[in-house]
Design a protein around this motif. Structure first.
Motif, PDB file in Angstrom:
ATOM      1  N   MET A 138       0.902  -1.112  -0.083  1.00 13.37           N
ATOM      2  CA  MET A 138      -0.065  -0.107  -0.154  1.00 13.37           C
ATOM      3  C   MET A 138       0.584   1.499  -0.088  1.00 13.37           C
ATOM      4  O   MET A 138       0.627   2.381  -0.641  1.00 13.37           O
ATOM      5  CB  MET A 138      -0.827   0.013   1.116  1.00 13.37           C
TER       6      MET A 138
ATOM      7  N   TRP B  47       1.772   1.782  -3.301  1.00 15.75           N
ATOM      8  CA  TRP B  47       0.773   2.139  -4.290  1.00 15.75           C
ATOM      9  C   TRP B  47       0.595   3.831  -3.986  1.00 15.75           C
ATOM     10  O   TRP B  47       0.392   4.511  -5.033  1.00 15.75           O
ATOM     11  CB  TRP B  47      -0.587   1.543  -3.939  1.00 15.75           C
TER      12      TRP B  47
ATOM     13  N   SER C 276       1.471   6.280  -6.915  1.00 12.87           N
ATOM     14  CA  SER C 276       0.064   6.702  -7.563  1.00 12.87           C
ATOM     15  C   SER C 276       0.266   7.885  -8.366  1.00 12.87           C
ATOM     16  O   SER C 276      -0.525   7.954  -9.687  1.00 12.87           O
ATOM     17  CB  SER C 276      -1.077   6.579  -6.642  1.00 12.87           C
TER      18      SER C 276
ATOM     19  N   SER D 255      -7.861   6.375  -0.196  1.00 16.27           N
ATOM     20  CA  SER D 255      -8.007   6.435  -1.515  1.00 16.27           C
ATOM     21  C   SER D 255      -8.133   8.086  -1.799  1.00 16.27           C
ATOM     22  O   SER D 255      -7.898   8.511  -3.069  1.00 16.27           O
ATOM     23  CB  SER D 255      -9.603   6.008  -1.730  1.00 16.27           C
TER      24      SER D 255
ATOM     25  N   VAL E 109      -4.689   9.447  -2.461  1.00 12.76           N
ATOM     26  CA  VAL E 109      -4.083   8.718  -3.715  1.00 12.76           C
ATOM     27  C   VAL E 109      -4.760   9.603  -5.049  1.00 12.76           C
ATOM     28  O   VAL E 109      -4.155  10.009  -5.973  1.00 12.76           O
ATOM     29  CB  VAL E 109      -4.640   7.391  -4.003  1.00 12.76           C
TER      30      VAL E 109
ATOM     31  N   TYR F 232       6.893   4.506 -12.991  1.00 15.11           N
ATOM     32  CA  TYR F 232       5.930   3.921 -12.162  1.00 15.11           C
ATOM     33  C   TYR F 232       6.386   2.249 -11.832  1.00 15.11           C
ATOM     34  O   TYR F 232       6.247   1.735 -10.629  1.00 15.11           O
ATOM     35  CB  TYR F 232       4.424   3.612 -12.680  1.00 15.11           C
TER      36      TYR F 232
ATOM     37  N   GLN G 141       7.068   0.873  -8.069  1.00 12.11           N
ATOM     38  CA  GLN G 141       6.466  -0.086  -7.583  1.00 12.11           C
ATOM     39  C   GLN G 141       7.119  -1.376  -7.124  1.00 12.11           C
ATOM     40  O   GLN G 141       7.074  -2.019  -6.206  1.00 12.11           O
ATOM     41  CB  GLN G 141       5.363  -0.327  -8.445  1.00 12.11           C
TER      42      GLN G 141
END
Length: 470
Positions: free
Chosen positions: A45, A48, A52, A102, A105, A398, A402
């Motif tokens: 997470m 992410w 993001s 959320s 993000v 990205y 990641q």
């Protein structure tokens, strides 16, 4: 105002898009330790949330070309500054907004859209107003602005983080880190209203008179006459070619070369070091939490100093020599870091390795890639080609952001053999590829006008029309 002064000031204002690029991507570094605890994020997470924004960068870069062609470079930068401001405000999750990962993000993605737009339009705009003999130096202002953004945000997060307790930073400190970006983003927005539109874009839109006025103001009448003649000559060639087929012989290969170079910039591992620098200093190099932000300032300072080295040499030595020198330096840096990790002798040598890598990148692949990309594409495909190359770069960014924490936490990386060094040897392999690719495919663009550079490529005189919108 003296013409050279006006040119420099215009370049500095447009390069502030790079400062916001650096600030927006750097603020996640200083804040991620605290908001990760606030939201109790696991490694996946956290990756992410950190990565993001890069999705927004990817989309922003894709749409940057059409937006730039329609509204112009200047208006595209204005739009990016608005997106930066919205992201900075929302990422701190004001009290009246519901707190959720959320939502954080979402605002990070909005900031990413701004970065994507700015990363294509700022260097393009600078290249289109700069005279050939100092274009490399002026486009390097963009990379300088990026590293200044990193340096400033590391200072900001350091002082914000050290002005409160750890508990206070976990609760609210990370919010102030995000909100601090409002100062440069709003300043960028205001200053953009005082810079001219790109003369090449105006000429492409048939506004020769306005283009000439701006060229005279920037370069003087004599140089402006030469510039406008070259631009008109280039545009007349493109009229004969109708619309550009980006898949036509010669054109497609240029876009592929630029895109691969753009992607390889990210596979050096630079943003793994910048995004996860705090984790590297804490876990790999053994520094305590209280030292991490201070070490980040040292990292950003080295980045800044060696960017000045690149600016002083890019128009003197050329683009390719800097890539070669910097690539060797990056390899040495990662070999020092990786070797010290493998031998379980983490310490001063490890830190020197990280700083050597940062310095070598800052004088080579950092600024030079932006310079080459802004120069190498012909006028009629520059916006679309830059958009493709920059979008691919953000996609690569990205992938790296990641995958890096996953590789770091992998069983193989933590085996007795690798001892945490695996990702750095992977980056070394990609840097070796950069040396080969540059030698074989990248032309030396030093000292040539944008129109002269078109003649370096094997582009047929007539290109078939396509449905691709330019």
């Amino acid at each position: 105002m003296h013409k050279k002064t006006y040119l420099i000031l215009t370049t500095i204002v447009s390069a502030l898009g790079g400062l916001l690029f650096g600030y927006d991507t750097g603020v996640i570094n200083g804040s991620q330790y605290y908001f990760s605890q606030y939201f109790d994020l696991d490694a996946a997470m956290k990756g992410w949330v950190v990565g993001s924004a890069l999705l927004g960068c990817f989309v922003g870069a894709i749409i940057a070309g059409p937006i730039s062609n329609f509204t112009g470079r200047k208006n595209s930068l204005i739009l990016s500054s608005i997106l930066f401001s919205i992201s900075a405000w929302g990422s701190g999750l004001p009290a009246f907004l519901p707190e959720s990962v959320s939502l954080l993000v979402m605002f990070r993605i909005i900031g990413g859209l701004g970065i994507g737009l700015a990363s294509m339009n700022a260097p393009t705009y600078i290249a289109e107003i700069a005279p050939a003999k100092i274009r490399g130096t002026l486009v390097s202002y963009y990379q300088l602005a990026i590293v200044i953004g990193f340096f400033v945000v590391f200072l900001a997060t350091y002082f914000i983080g050290n002005s409160a307790t750890e508990a206070e930073n976990i609760q609210d400190g990370w919010r102030f880190m995000f909100w601090s970006e409002l100062i440069p983003s709003l300043s960028f927005l205001i200053l953009l209203f005082f810079v001219p539109k790109s003369p090449r874009w105006l000429a492409m839109k048939g506004l020769k008179g306005q283009a000439m006025d701006i060229l005279v103001k920037i370069h003087g009448k004599e140089i402006a006459n030469t510039e406008i003649q070259e631009i008109e000559k280039s545009l007349k060639k493109e009229e004969k070619k109708a619309k550009v087929n980006i898949f036509a012989k010669g054109v497609f290969s240029i876009i592929v070369i630029g895109t691969v170079l753009s992607v390889l910039q990210q596979f050096t591992g630079i943003n793994a070091v910048l995004y996860y620098g705090a984790d590297i200093f804490e876990k790999a190099l053994g520094f305590g939490k209280e030292d991490v932000l201070a070490q980040q300032i040292l990292l950003a300072a080295v980045n800044l100093v060696f960017t000045f080295v690149a600016m002083a040499t890019v128009d003197k030595f050329g683009r390719k020599p800097l890539i070669y020198i910097g690539s060797v330096g990056m390899i040495v840096g990662f070999l020092l870091l990786g070797g010290s990790l493998m031998m379980n002798e983490v310490g001063l040598v490890s830190l020197i390795g990280v700083l050597t890598f940062i310095g070598a990148f800052a004088m080579s692949m950092g600024p030079v890639v932006w310079v080459v990309l802004s120069e190498m594409f012909p006028n009629n495909i520059r916006s679309i080609a830059m958009s493709i190359a920059v979008a691919a770069q953000w996609a690569a960014n990205y992938v790296v952001s990641q995958s890096f924490p996953i590789v770091v936490d992998s069983e193989m990386n933590n085996s007795d053999f690798w001892s945490g060094s695996l990702p750095y040897f992977i980056f070394v392999a990609f840097i070796l590829i950069i040396i080969f690719f540059t030698a074989k495919f990248i032309p030396e663009t030093k000292g040539k006008s944008l129109e002269e550079l078109e003649d370096m490529w094997d582009i047929p005189d007539r290109l078939k029309a396509t449905d691709a919108k330019q």
